[in-house]
Write a protein that holds these residues in place. Structure first.
Motif, short mmCIF file in Angstrom:
data_model
loop_
_atom_site.label_atom_id
_atom_site.label_comp_id
_atom_site.label_asym_id
_atom_site.label_seq_id
_atom_site.Cartn_x
_atom_site.Cartn_y
_atom_site.Cartn_z
N ALA A 92 0.83 -1.21 0.00
CA ALA A 92 0.00 0.00 0.00
C ALA A 92 0.87 1.26 0.00
CB ALA A 92 -0.93 -0.01 1.21
N LYS A 93 1.98 1.23 0.73
CA LYS A 93 2.88 2.39 0.78
C LYS A 93 3.48 2.69 -0.60
CE LYS A 93 4.33 1.97 5.60
NZ LYS A 93 5.45 1.63 6.50
N ILE A 94 3.93 1.65 -1.31
CA ILE A 94 4.52 1.91 -2.63
C ILE A 94 3.44 2.31 -3.62
CG2 ILE A 94 4.54 -0.48 -3.49
CD1 ILE A 94 7.25 2.21 -4.10
N LEU A 95 2.24 1.77 -3.49
CA LEU A 95 1.13 2.20 -4.33
C LEU A 95 0.86 3.69 -4.11
CD1 LEU A 95 -1.29 1.92 -6.24
CD2 LEU A 95 -2.61 1.11 -4.26
N ASN A 96 0.80 4.10 -2.86
CA ASN A 96 0.56 5.49 -2.53
C ASN A 96 1.65 6.38 -3.14
OD1 ASN A 96 -1.09 7.45 -1.03
ND2 ASN A 96 0.78 7.73 0.17
N ARG A 97 2.89 5.94 -3.05
CA ARG A 97 4.01 6.71 -3.63
C ARG A 97 3.85 6.83 -5.14
NH1 ARG A 97 8.57 9.10 -3.02
NH2 ARG A 97 10.38 8.71 -4.33
N LEU A 98 3.51 5.74 -5.80
CA LEU A 98 3.32 5.77 -7.26
C LEU A 98 2.20 6.73 -7.64
CD1 LEU A 98 3.64 1.94 -7.92
CD2 LEU A 98 5.30 3.70 -8.60
N LEU A 99 1.12 6.70 -6.89
CA LEU A 99 -0.01 7.60 -7.16
C LEU A 99 0.38 9.05 -6.91
CD1 LEU A 99 -2.93 5.49 -5.64
CD2 LEU A 99 -2.37 5.79 -8.07
N GLU A 100 1.11 9.30 -5.83
CA GLU A 100 1.57 10.66 -5.54
C GLU A 100 2.46 11.20 -6.65
OE1 GLU A 100 3.54 10.38 -1.74
OE2 GLU A 100 1.68 10.73 -0.63
N LYS A 101 3.29 10.34 -7.22
CA LYS A 101 4.21 10.75 -8.29
C LYS A 101 3.55 10.67 -9.66
CE LYS A 101 7.81 11.40 -5.65
NZ LYS A 101 8.46 12.70 -5.52
N ASP A 102 2.27 10.28 -9.68
CA ASP A 102 1.50 10.17 -10.92
C ASP A 102 2.17 9.22 -11.92
OD1 ASP A 102 -0.85 10.78 -12.28
OD2 ASP A 102 0.12 12.37 -13.45
N TYR A 103 2.76 8.13 -11.38
CA TYR A 103 3.42 7.15 -12.23
C TYR A 103 2.36 6.23 -12.83
CZ TYR A 103 7.22 4.50 -14.18
OH TYR A 103 8.09 3.93 -15.07
N PRO A 104 2.39 6.00 -14.14
CA PRO A 104 1.34 5.20 -14.78
C PRO A 104 1.37 3.72 -14.36
CG PRO A 104 3.03 5.80 -16.38
CD PRO A 104 3.37 6.50 -15.11
N LEU A 105 0.22 3.23 -13.96
CA LEU A 105 0.05 1.81 -13.62
C LEU A 105 -0.58 1.10 -14.80
CD1 LEU A 105 -1.43 2.14 -10.01
CD2 LEU A 105 0.96 1.97 -10.69
N LEU A 106 -0.18 -0.14 -15.03
CA LEU A 106 -0.75 -0.95 -16.11
C LEU A 106 -1.90 -1.81 -15.63
CD1 LEU A 106 2.52 -2.08 -17.91
CD2 LEU A 106 1.00 -0.18 -18.50
N GLY A 107 -1.93 -2.10 -14.34
CA GLY A 107 -2.99 -2.94 -13.81
C GLY A 107 -2.71 -3.34 -12.38
N ALA A 108 -3.68 -4.04 -11.82
CA ALA A 108 -3.56 -4.55 -10.46
C ALA A 108 -4.43 -5.80 -10.38
CB ALA A 108 -4.03 -3.50 -9.46
N ALA A 109 -3.95 -6.81 -9.64
CA ALA A 109 -4.69 -8.07 -9.60
C ALA A 109 -4.54 -8.75 -8.24
CB ALA A 109 -4.18 -9.01 -10.69
N ASP A 110 -5.60 -9.45 -7.88
CA ASP A 110 -5.59 -10.36 -6.74
C ASP A 110 -5.45 -11.76 -7.34
OD1 ASP A 110 -6.22 -12.12 -4.69
OD2 ASP A 110 -7.93 -10.96 -3.98
N HIS A 111 -4.37 -12.45 -6.99
CA HIS A 111 -4.11 -13.78 -7.53
C HIS A 111 -4.41 -14.89 -6.52
CE1 HIS A 111 -2.50 -12.22 -11.22
NE2 HIS A 111 -1.60 -11.50 -10.58
N GLY A 112 -5.10 -14.53 -5.44
CA GLY A 112 -5.40 -15.53 -4.41
C GLY A 112 -4.23 -15.74 -3.48
N VAL A 113 -3.08 -16.08 -4.03
CA VAL A 113 -1.87 -16.27 -3.23
C VAL A 113 -1.15 -14.95 -2.97
CG1 VAL A 113 -1.54 -18.63 -4.06
CG2 VAL A 113 -0.44 -16.75 -5.28
N SER A 114 -1.48 -13.94 -3.78
CA SER A 114 -0.79 -12.66 -3.70
C SER A 114 -1.68 -11.54 -4.25
CB SER A 114 0.52 -12.71 -4.50
OG SER A 114 0.24 -12.92 -5.87
#
Length: 163
Positions: A92-114
């Motif tokens: 969550a901390k690195i996600l917050n940092r990426l959002l603050e820096k407006d770094y483009p994300l390609l996606g996000a997924a819940d894989h059950g194990v991770s």
């Protein structure tokens, strides 16, 4: 295909070396944005980065790639590098940092194990940032083997870890 050899269960991948077009841009990403420590820099051609003082987890070099175009999404080669975070809160901390820096994300997924966040580095190399759920929480098939899946990861829910 049958193979009687089993790699030892404590084996892990120690580091990845990436050919990059521009060392400074790659250092801005891996060191400046993601927070890896620079453990060694070899002139303007290579750098080695670490988490927690290891000699290096990531090697970056321009030996055969200086000024090269971005990696192709449709050719052979590295699909992505996966960086494991110790906890959901750390993800969550690195996600917050990426959002603050407006770094483009390609996606996000819940894989059950991770749970994982996907992005590209400056050279178009895929990067997965993830945390593993505790093994006892991994979904299983009836025969007891791991049952991975891909479902949406709700980023707002992940960011609640910071509250």
């Amino acid at each position: 295909m049958e193979n009687s050899y089993r790699i030892p269960s404590k084996t892990h991948i120690g580091h990845v070396h990436l050919r990059v077009a521009n060392l400074d841009k790659s250092l801005e990403f891996y060191h400046g944005l993601l927070g890896f420590e620079i453990t060694e820099k070899v002139g303007e051609e290579a750098a080695f980065l670490s988490a927690g003082g290891y000699h290096h987890h990531i090697g970056l070099n321009t030996w055969n790639s200086k000024g090269a175009p971005k990696a192709s999404r449709h050719g052979v080669g590295l699909y992505h590098t996966a960086i494991v975070f110790p906890s959901r809160k750390d993800l969550a901390k690195i996600l917050n940092r990426l959002l603050e820096k407006d770094y483009p994300l390609l996606g996000a997924a819940d894989h059950g194990v991770s749970e994982a966040i996907y992005l590209d580095d400056p050279d178009g190399n895929g990067v997965e940032l993830y945390w593993d759920r505790p093994r006892e929480e991994w979904p299983q098939k009836l025969d007891g083997s791991v049952k991975m899946y891909t479902r949406p990861l709700h980023l707002r829910d992940l960011l609640k870890e910071l509250s």
